[in-house]
Design a protein around this motif. Structure first.
Motif, short mmCIF file in Angstrom:
data_model
loop_
_atom_site.label_atom_id
_atom_site.label_comp_id
_atom_site.label_asym_id
_atom_site.label_seq_id
_atom_site.Cartn_x
_atom_site.Cartn_y
_atom_site.Cartn_z
N MET A 110 11.70 -0.27 4.51
CA MET A 110 11.91 1.05 3.91
C MET A 110 11.60 1.01 2.42
O MET A 110 11.79 0.00 1.76
CB MET A 110 13.34 1.53 4.15
N GLY A 111 11.09 2.12 1.91
CA GLY A 111 10.79 2.22 0.50
C GLY A 111 9.42 2.84 0.27
O GLY A 111 8.80 3.39 1.17
N LYS A 112 8.96 2.75 -0.97
CA LYS A 112 7.69 3.36 -1.38
C LYS A 112 6.56 2.34 -1.29
O LYS A 112 6.67 1.23 -1.82
CB LYS A 112 7.79 3.87 -2.81
N TRP A 113 5.46 2.75 -0.65
CA TRP A 113 4.29 1.89 -0.46
C TRP A 113 3.04 2.64 -0.91
O TRP A 113 2.98 3.86 -0.84
CB TRP A 113 4.15 1.49 1.01
N ARG A 114 2.03 1.87 -1.34
CA ARG A 114 0.77 2.50 -1.75
C ARG A 114 -0.41 1.59 -1.44
O ARG A 114 -0.28 0.37 -1.37
CB ARG A 114 0.78 2.85 -3.23
N SER A 115 -1.53 2.23 -1.22
CA SER A 115 -2.81 1.54 -1.08
C SER A 115 -3.80 2.32 -1.93
O SER A 115 -3.40 3.18 -2.72
CB SER A 115 -3.25 1.50 0.39
N ILE A 116 -5.07 2.08 -1.74
CA ILE A 116 -6.07 2.80 -2.53
C ILE A 116 -6.02 4.30 -2.26
O ILE A 116 -6.12 5.10 -3.18
CB ILE A 116 -7.48 2.24 -2.23
N ASP A 117 -5.83 4.68 -1.01
CA ASP A 117 -5.90 6.10 -0.66
C ASP A 117 -4.59 6.69 -0.12
O ASP A 117 -4.54 7.87 0.20
CB ASP A 117 -7.01 6.33 0.36
N LYS A 118 -3.54 5.90 -0.01
CA LYS A 118 -2.27 6.42 0.52
C LYS A 118 -1.11 6.03 -0.37
O LYS A 118 -1.08 4.94 -0.92
CB LYS A 118 -2.01 5.87 1.92
N GLN A 119 -0.16 6.94 -0.48
CA GLN A 119 1.12 6.68 -1.12
C GLN A 119 2.18 7.38 -0.29
O GLN A 119 2.09 8.57 -0.05
CB GLN A 119 1.15 7.23 -2.55
N PHE A 120 3.15 6.60 0.17
CA PHE A 120 4.18 7.18 1.03
C PHE A 120 5.49 6.42 0.87
O PHE A 120 5.51 5.32 0.34
CB PHE A 120 3.73 7.16 2.50
N GLU A 121 6.55 7.05 1.35
CA GLU A 121 7.86 6.42 1.31
C GLU A 121 8.49 6.53 2.69
O GLU A 121 8.60 7.61 3.26
CB GLU A 121 8.77 7.10 0.28
N ASN A 177 -4.13 -1.98 13.28
CA ASN A 177 -4.31 -1.25 14.53
C ASN A 177 -5.78 -1.34 14.91
O ASN A 177 -6.53 -2.14 14.33
CB ASN A 177 -3.79 0.20 14.44
N ALA A 178 -6.22 -0.54 15.86
CA ALA A 178 -7.60 -0.60 16.35
C ALA A 178 -8.62 -0.26 15.26
O ALA A 178 -9.79 -0.62 15.37
CB ALA A 178 -7.77 0.34 17.53
N HIS A 179 -8.19 0.41 14.20
CA HIS A 179 -9.09 0.83 13.12
C HIS A 179 -9.20 -0.19 12.00
O HIS A 179 -9.96 0.00 11.06
CB HIS A 179 -8.66 2.19 12.56
N GLY A 180 -8.41 -1.23 12.04
CA GLY A 180 -8.51 -2.27 11.02
C GLY A 180 -7.16 -2.74 10.49
O GLY A 180 -6.10 -2.41 11.05
N ILE A 181 -7.23 -3.49 9.41
CA ILE A 181 -6.04 -4.00 8.73
C ILE A 181 -5.85 -3.21 7.45
O ILE A 181 -6.80 -3.00 6.70
CB ILE A 181 -6.18 -5.51 8.43
N PHE A 182 -4.63 -2.78 7.21
CA PHE A 182 -4.32 -1.95 6.05
C PHE A 182 -3.32 -2.68 5.17
O PHE A 182 -2.29 -3.16 5.65
CB PHE A 182 -3.75 -0.60 6.51
N THR A 183 -3.63 -2.76 3.89
CA THR A 183 -2.81 -3.49 2.93
C THR A 183 -2.11 -2.50 2.00
O THR A 183 -2.76 -1.61 1.44
CB THR A 183 -3.69 -4.43 2.10
N PHE A 184 -0.81 -2.68 1.84
CA PHE A 184 -0.01 -1.83 0.95
C PHE A 184 0.80 -2.71 0.01
O PHE A 184 1.20 -3.81 0.36
CB PHE A 184 0.94 -0.95 1.78
N THR A 185 1.04 -2.18 -1.18
CA THR A 185 1.92 -2.85 -2.12
C THR A 185 3.10 -1.94 -2.39
O THR A 185 3.00 -0.72 -2.27
CB THR A 185 1.21 -3.18 -3.45
N ARG A 186 4.22 -2.55 -2.73
CA ARG A 186 5.42 -1.76 -2.99
C ARG A 186 5.25 -1.03 -4.30
O ARG A 186 4.83 -1.59 -5.30
CB ARG A 186 6.66 -2.64 -3.05
N GLN A 187 5.57 0.24 -4.29
CA GLN A 187 5.52 1.09 -5.48
C GLN A 187 6.90 1.14 -6.08
O GLN A 187 7.90 1.34 -5.39
CB GLN A 187 5.06 2.49 -5.08
N LYS A 188 6.99 0.93 -7.37
CA LYS A 188 8.30 0.94 -8.04
C LYS A 188 8.60 2.27 -8.62
O LYS A 188 7.85 3.10 -8.84
CB LYS A 188 8.32 -0.13 -9.11
#
Length: 186
Positions: A115-126, A175-186
């Motif tokens: 749980m928490g805030k995550w981000r990648s190049i095109d996504k930011q979500f909590e 998933n079937a579309h690839g591997i997605f990398t996220f970093t924790r957003q502070k």
């Protein structure tokens, strides 16, 4: 001197017990999160809290029903535990009963770490405790709005992901579309 030592040990154990058990209160309407505690039809995941007797090869899980289960797991298998094990953290465990009648964990997912805030190049979500997902990117065509764990996999809306790795500051989903990398957003 022995009486003081035993008093101190008792106080330390009491504090650890309180921390591990928590106060049972949840945010919102007082019910536990559907994303992290509800066992859905067909879901083999067991939900609970990491117990204070968790050790090197043994996971003590206090289930949401109040049962205490002890799971064995291979500490050398990096894919078995994702997000670490800390007493009091909420966990999702997928496992089985072996021929000796002992529980063995195939996968342990630390929901507290997830749980928490995550981000990648095109996504930011909590990922929120109540099973909702807050998206920070308003222009997104199909933002994720809900999450839950089902059979050890992460469901974001209808997208199903395998959690390849989870740390304090990184999340790798596949998933079937690839591997997605996220970093924790502070």
């Amino acid at each position: 001197m022995d009486k003081r030592v035993s008093t101190i040990l008792f106080a330390v154990m009491a504090v650890l017990f309180i921390v591990a058990c928590g106060d049972g209160k949840k945010k919102g309407d007082g019910q536990q999160s559907l994303a992290t505690t509800e066992e859905s039809k067909g879901d083999t995941t067991v939900y609970g809290v990491c117990g204070v007797n968790t050790a090197m090869h043994n996971l003590e899980l206090v289930t949401v029903q109040g049962d205490t289960l002890n799971y064995l797991f291979d500490v050398d298998d990096e894919s078995a535990v994702k997000g670490g094990l800390l007493a009091g953290d909420r966990l999702a465990v997928v496992g089985y009963k072996n021929a000796d009648g002992e529980y063995e964990a195939n996968q342990v997912l630390n929901l507290t770490t997830l749980m928490g805030k995550w981000r990648s190049i095109d996504k930011q979500f909590e990922l929120m405790e109540d099973g909702t997902v807050l998206s920070a990117v308003k222009e997104e065509a199909h933002p994720w709005t809900s999450w839950k764990v089902f059979n050890g996999q992460l469901l974001l809306n209808k997208d199903t992901f395998t959690v390849n790795a989870l740390g304090g500051d990184s999340l790798y989903l596949e998933n079937a579309h690839g591997i997605f990398t996220f970093t924790r957003q502070k």
